[in-house]
Motif scaffolding. Sequence first.
Motif, PDB file in Angstrom:
ATOM      1  N   ALA A  87      25.664  96.629  -0.236  1.00 35.32           N
ATOM      2  CA  ALA A  87      25.580  97.992   0.303  1.00 35.32           C
ATOM      3  C   ALA A  87      24.130  98.333   0.628  1.00 35.32           C
ATOM      4  O   ALA A  87      23.845  99.032   1.601  1.00 35.32           O
ATOM      5  N   MET A  88      23.210  97.780  -0.172  1.00 32.87           N
ATOM      6  CA  MET A  88      21.794  98.050   0.039  1.00 32.87           C
ATOM      7  C   MET A  88      21.330  97.575   1.418  1.00 32.87           C
ATOM      8  O   MET A  88      20.402  98.139   1.993  1.00 32.87           O
ATOM      9  N   LEU A  89      21.928  96.535   1.935  1.00 35.30           N
ATOM     10  CA  LEU A  89      21.544  96.020   3.249  1.00 35.30           C
ATOM     11  C   LEU A  89      22.474  96.521   4.354  1.00 35.30           C
ATOM     12  O   LEU A  89      22.137  96.453   5.532  1.00 35.30           O
ATOM     13  N   ALA A  90      23.646  97.012   3.965  1.00 36.44           N
ATOM     14  CA  ALA A  90      24.641  97.468   4.938  1.00 36.44           C
ATOM     15  C   ALA A  90      24.896  96.411   6.016  1.00 36.44           C
ATOM     16  O   ALA A  90      25.091  96.720   7.182  1.00 36.44           O
ATOM     17  N   SER A  91      24.879  95.173   5.587  1.00 34.45           N
ATOM     18  CA  SER A  91      25.153  94.080   6.532  1.00 34.45           C
ATOM     19  C   SER A  91      25.504  92.824   5.755  1.00 34.45           C
ATOM     20  O   SER A  91      25.265  92.745   4.548  1.00 34.45           O
ATOM     21  N   HIS A  92      26.062  91.863   6.477  1.00 35.52           N
ATOM     22  CA  HIS A  92      26.296  90.549   5.876  1.00 35.52           C
ATOM     23  C   HIS A  92      24.957  90.003   5.395  1.00 35.52           C
ATOM     24  O   HIS A  92      23.923  90.288   5.996  1.00 35.52           O
ATOM     25  N   SER A  93      24.994  89.184   4.344  1.00 41.73           N
ATOM     26  CA  SER A  93      23.744  88.595   3.882  1.00 41.73           C
ATOM     27  C   SER A  93      23.945  87.133   3.521  1.00 41.73           C
ATOM     28  O   SER A  93      25.053  86.596   3.569  1.00 41.73           O
ATOM     29  N   TRP A  94      22.849  86.505   3.158  1.00 39.95           N
ATOM     30  CA  TRP A  94      22.796  85.077   2.855  1.00 39.95           C
ATOM     31  C   TRP A  94      23.038  84.775   1.380  1.00 39.95           C
ATOM     32  O   TRP A  94      23.153  83.625   0.999  1.00 39.95           O
ATOM     33  N   HIS A  95      23.076  85.807   0.544  1.00 46.85           N
ATOM     34  CA  HIS A  95      23.148  85.572  -0.895  1.00 46.85           C
ATOM     35  C   HIS A  95      24.441  84.850  -1.284  1.00 46.85           C
ATOM     36  O   HIS A  95      25.506  85.165  -0.752  1.00 46.85           O
ATOM     37  N   PRO A  96      24.340  83.942  -2.253  1.00 43.70           N
ATOM     38  CA  PRO A  96      25.538  83.240  -2.694  1.00 43.70           C
ATOM     39  C   PRO A  96      26.621  84.224  -3.150  1.00 43.70           C
ATOM     40  O   PRO A  96      26.317  85.298  -3.685  1.00 43.70           O
ATOM     41  N   VAL A  97      27.868  83.856  -2.955  1.00 47.82           N
ATOM     42  CA  VAL A  97      28.998  84.728  -3.256  1.00 47.82           C
ATOM     43  C   VAL A  97      29.616  84.331  -4.591  1.00 47.82           C
ATOM     44  O   VAL A  97      29.953  83.162  -4.794  1.00 47.82           O
ATOM     45  N   PRO A  98      29.756  85.294  -5.514  1.00 47.47           N
ATOM     46  CA  PRO A  98      30.411  84.996  -6.784  1.00 47.47           C
ATOM     47  C   PRO A  98      31.797  84.402  -6.509  1.00 47.47           C
ATOM     48  O   PRO A  98      32.545  84.932  -5.688  1.00 47.47           O
ATOM     49  N   THR A  99      32.083  83.332  -7.194  1.00 44.64           N
ATOM     50  CA  THR A  99      33.319  82.586  -6.924  1.00 44.64           C
ATOM     51  C   THR A  99      33.890  82.106  -8.249  1.00 44.64           C
ATOM     52  O   THR A  99      33.134  81.692  -9.130  1.00 44.64           O
ATOM     53  N   LEU A 100      35.211  82.188  -8.375  1.00 42.85           N
ATOM     54  CA  LEU A 100      35.834  81.602  -9.559  1.00 42.85           C
ATOM     55  C   LEU A 100      37.045  80.784  -9.155  1.00 42.85           C
ATOM     56  O   LEU A 100      37.673  81.034  -8.120  1.00 42.85           O
ATOM     57  N   LEU A 101      37.324  79.801  -9.956  1.00 42.62           N
ATOM     58  CA  LEU A 101      38.480  78.939  -9.745  1.00 42.62           C
ATOM     59  C   LEU A 101      39.163  78.772 -11.092  1.00 42.62           C
ATOM     60  O   LEU A 101      38.502  78.456 -12.096  1.00 42.62           O
ATOM     61  N   GLU A 136      26.243  86.398 -13.979  1.00 35.09           N
ATOM     62  CA  GLU A 136      27.060  85.555 -14.850  1.00 35.09           C
ATOM     63  C   GLU A 136      27.447  84.258 -14.135  1.00 35.09           C
ATOM     64  O   GLU A 136      27.461  83.186 -14.753  1.00 35.09           O
ATOM     65  N   CYS A 137      27.700  84.341 -12.866  1.00 32.83           N
ATOM     66  CA  CYS A 137      28.085  83.138 -12.102  1.00 32.83           C
ATOM     67  C   CYS A 137      26.961  82.099 -12.066  1.00 32.83           C
ATOM     68  O   CYS A 137      27.223  80.924 -11.811  1.00 32.83           O
ATOM     69  N   LEU A 138      25.710  82.540 -12.315  1.00 27.65           N
ATOM     70  CA  LEU A 138      24.598  81.581 -12.352  1.00 27.65           C
ATOM     71  C   LEU A 138      24.767  80.582 -13.493  1.00 27.65           C
ATOM     72  O   LEU A 138      24.164  79.517 -13.486  1.00 27.65           O
ATOM     73  N   ARG A 139      25.561  80.961 -14.511  1.00 29.99           N
ATOM     74  CA  ARG A 139      25.795  80.068 -15.641  1.00 29.99           C
ATOM     75  C   ARG A 139      27.039  79.207 -15.428  1.00 29.99           C
ATOM     76  O   ARG A 139      27.461  78.488 -16.321  1.00 29.99           O
ATOM     77  N   GLY A 140      27.639  79.338 -14.268  1.00 26.81           N
ATOM     78  CA  GLY A 140      28.949  78.763 -14.044  1.00 26.81           C
ATOM     79  C   GLY A 140      28.968  77.270 -13.772  1.00 26.81           C
ATOM     80  O   GLY A 140      27.975  76.680 -13.343  1.00 26.81           O
TER      81      GLY A 140
END
Lengths: 401, 401
Positions: free
Chosen positions: A340-354, A371-375
């Motif tokens: 929301a801070m950028l109000a646009s798509h960004s390059w940051h990795p997307v939290p993902t779970l499987l 938390e996903c950084l520990r994944g």
Amino acid sequence: MDMHELTRELKVQNDSKIVMLVADGLGGLPQQPGGLTELETAKTPNLDQLAKQGVCGGSIPVKPGISPGSGPGHLGLFGYDPIKYTIGRGALEATGIGFELGDKDVAIRCNFCTLDDEGRITDRRAGRIPTEESAPLAFKLREVAIDGIEVFVEPVKEHRFVVVLRGEGLGGNVADTDPQATGVLRLPPRATEPGSQKTAQVAEEFLRQAGELLAGQPKANGLTMRGFSAKPDLPSYEEVYGLRAAAVAVYPMYKGLAQLVGMDVVGEAQTLAEQVEIIRQHWDDYDFFFVHFKYTDSTGEDGDFASKVAKTEEFDAEIVNIMELKPTVTIVTGDHSTPAMLASHSWHPVPTLLVADYCRTDPCQSFGEAECLRGGLGQFEAKYLMPLALANAGRIGKYGA
Amino acid sequence: MDMHELTRELKVQNDSKIVMLVADGLGGLPQQPGGLTELETAKTPNLDQLAKQGVCGGSIPVKPGISPGSGPGHLGLFGYDPIKYTIGRGALEATGIGFELGDKDVAIRCNFCTLDDEGRITDRRAGRIPTEESAPLAFKLREVAIDGIEVFVEPVKEHRFVVVLRGEGLGGNVADTDPQATGVLRLPPRATEPGSQKTAQVAEEFLRQAGELLAGQPKANGLTMRGFSAKPDLPSYEEVYGLRAAAVAVYPMYKGLAQLVGMDVVGEAQTLAEQVEIIRQHWDDYDFFFVHFKYTDSTGEDGDFASKVAKTEEFDAEIVNIMELKPTVTIVTGDHSTPAMLASHSWHPVPTLLVADYCRTDPCQSFGEAECLRGGLGQFEAKYLMPLALANAGRIGKYGA
């Protein structure tokens, strides 16, 4: 090396079910240094439970630093290298309004524009003509008749509309006719390779007849054509993964993207609850379900942190009903971040779970960016998610002996 | 796929400033199991503060397990795939002594050697002749005159010197004349592709005249030529990133490497404090500043743990003055690790941090090898650092629609 060369060779059939839940634009940023992201702020007990059970990580949509549009974002999640496979602008625009492209089609993004008496462009967007005025003009252009060519004209919004030319021998490589400037003439459609010369001629004739049909219009008395493109040549889910795949989406763009990789679009859901119900109805008919949730992206695009949090919580609430179906593999991810801070798509990795029986879980206790950084999935390019899904579903055999 | 195809297409101009601080050989190893590395031992309050503010990770210079030289190490940091782009040995040697290569140049690493009466090599390094004896001999070789060719001869150190041949139609693909053995004749210069035949002939003539000029020398009465190479064909920072880039380095090698990618070498700084002052003076003239700090590498190469710690602290102390300039994006990294324990370049990932307003921070509380493992950049190939820098500077547009 394309992963499809591996999955095509190693794919195995079984009765497993894979559900991929895509919360569009899921990743975010804190509103202030040291703060929490949208996803971390949201109360997501169900996603947190899945994060505990499963394995988490960060999905890099294309490559580090690259912010994708919806096209490459979804191609990556579908396991199609978004740099190798591209969708032309015209094809994407047609896809976005639900036009199902065929193999003989060339799609073109068109703009109504205003021309002076000598044909010079005075306004490249026809004064941003409102849709209620421009749509009837788009319909009027359906009167264009060209020998051996089927012509489709579809309004989009304001000055934008789509033309699809269908016929034998049409290539998609024609240069834009928009000069990207005012006070000058429109450029002629020019083929950039021999196989697209017929397309250029047909486009020229379309422009001529359209000019007559629009003559005398106060704002939209001309048009420009951009992003000529054929249907992208994407191998199907069935062929590369051996999966009968269903797309359960609300918006035409995502139905269209799924169709381009050979998924069946099922149902006419308008809400996530309805989407879940459609999955339930079709549970036995498909091996793979792509579920698209738009509102985490649209609220992010609006720069509305609180609404993105709320939409994330709505998304979370439906998870229970999907898990009731007991998928073999459940994935939750996004096609990109939309902070929301950028109000646009960004390059940051997307939290993902499987989540799957054999996913090798990790220490993650909740679902969020930090938390996903520990994944256990680490950070990975989105295109590897499908092979991971197949593996966890027991749908991919051993490589080599 | 080269990231430059993406950055070239997507690059955007704005007023942002990117500063890349390269502490050469930054990464290290503990002196004993369970101990701290050089960087972790050093008191680095400023770097720790940046690590808290920003996002950290480990930069893999080339590929896992590969220890790079300065050439590939820096090419990676500059965003040039160090496997696709290579710098010939001769070109690197010339670059290292500050010789600015041109497009018509072929650079050659030469060794003085000792020949017996029949021309057989008896000592491949001319008894490691001291520089004060060899340099005058190199200067003497400037008397070589070849039609249509400009000949440059530059001493390096001990038996080593550089020859640059400048002229039309000179290719860089000529095999080494050093037989890598004693008791045998020097090999003739032999072109390995047709476009380098002229170079082989010119080199032959150089060797003939040099033989006459060196005749009677007690030690260095002959020479061998190795690493023939043309100027590497590297696209410029301006072209691939749209950046006006400045290099602020002390040592010729790093100025030269930066020049090869089109950076301007600014100032004549001898210390890091002077480098910072030069950045300040040129702040408005450039978008990107590459700052090179040598001593974390040279102390590591010396195997001197304590000195590397001290140099790391010196490096840390200057950070404040750079941050005062308020760069949009600040990066601290190294071109490779140089653990004092190994006294050589190594393959270990290099602690790296990036600070920018939209970098999505992570839990890292200090700057060091172990802490960086928790970082939001994960482990990444060095070549992705530039796309990340551009993204964080708002200098790269959306990929696809």
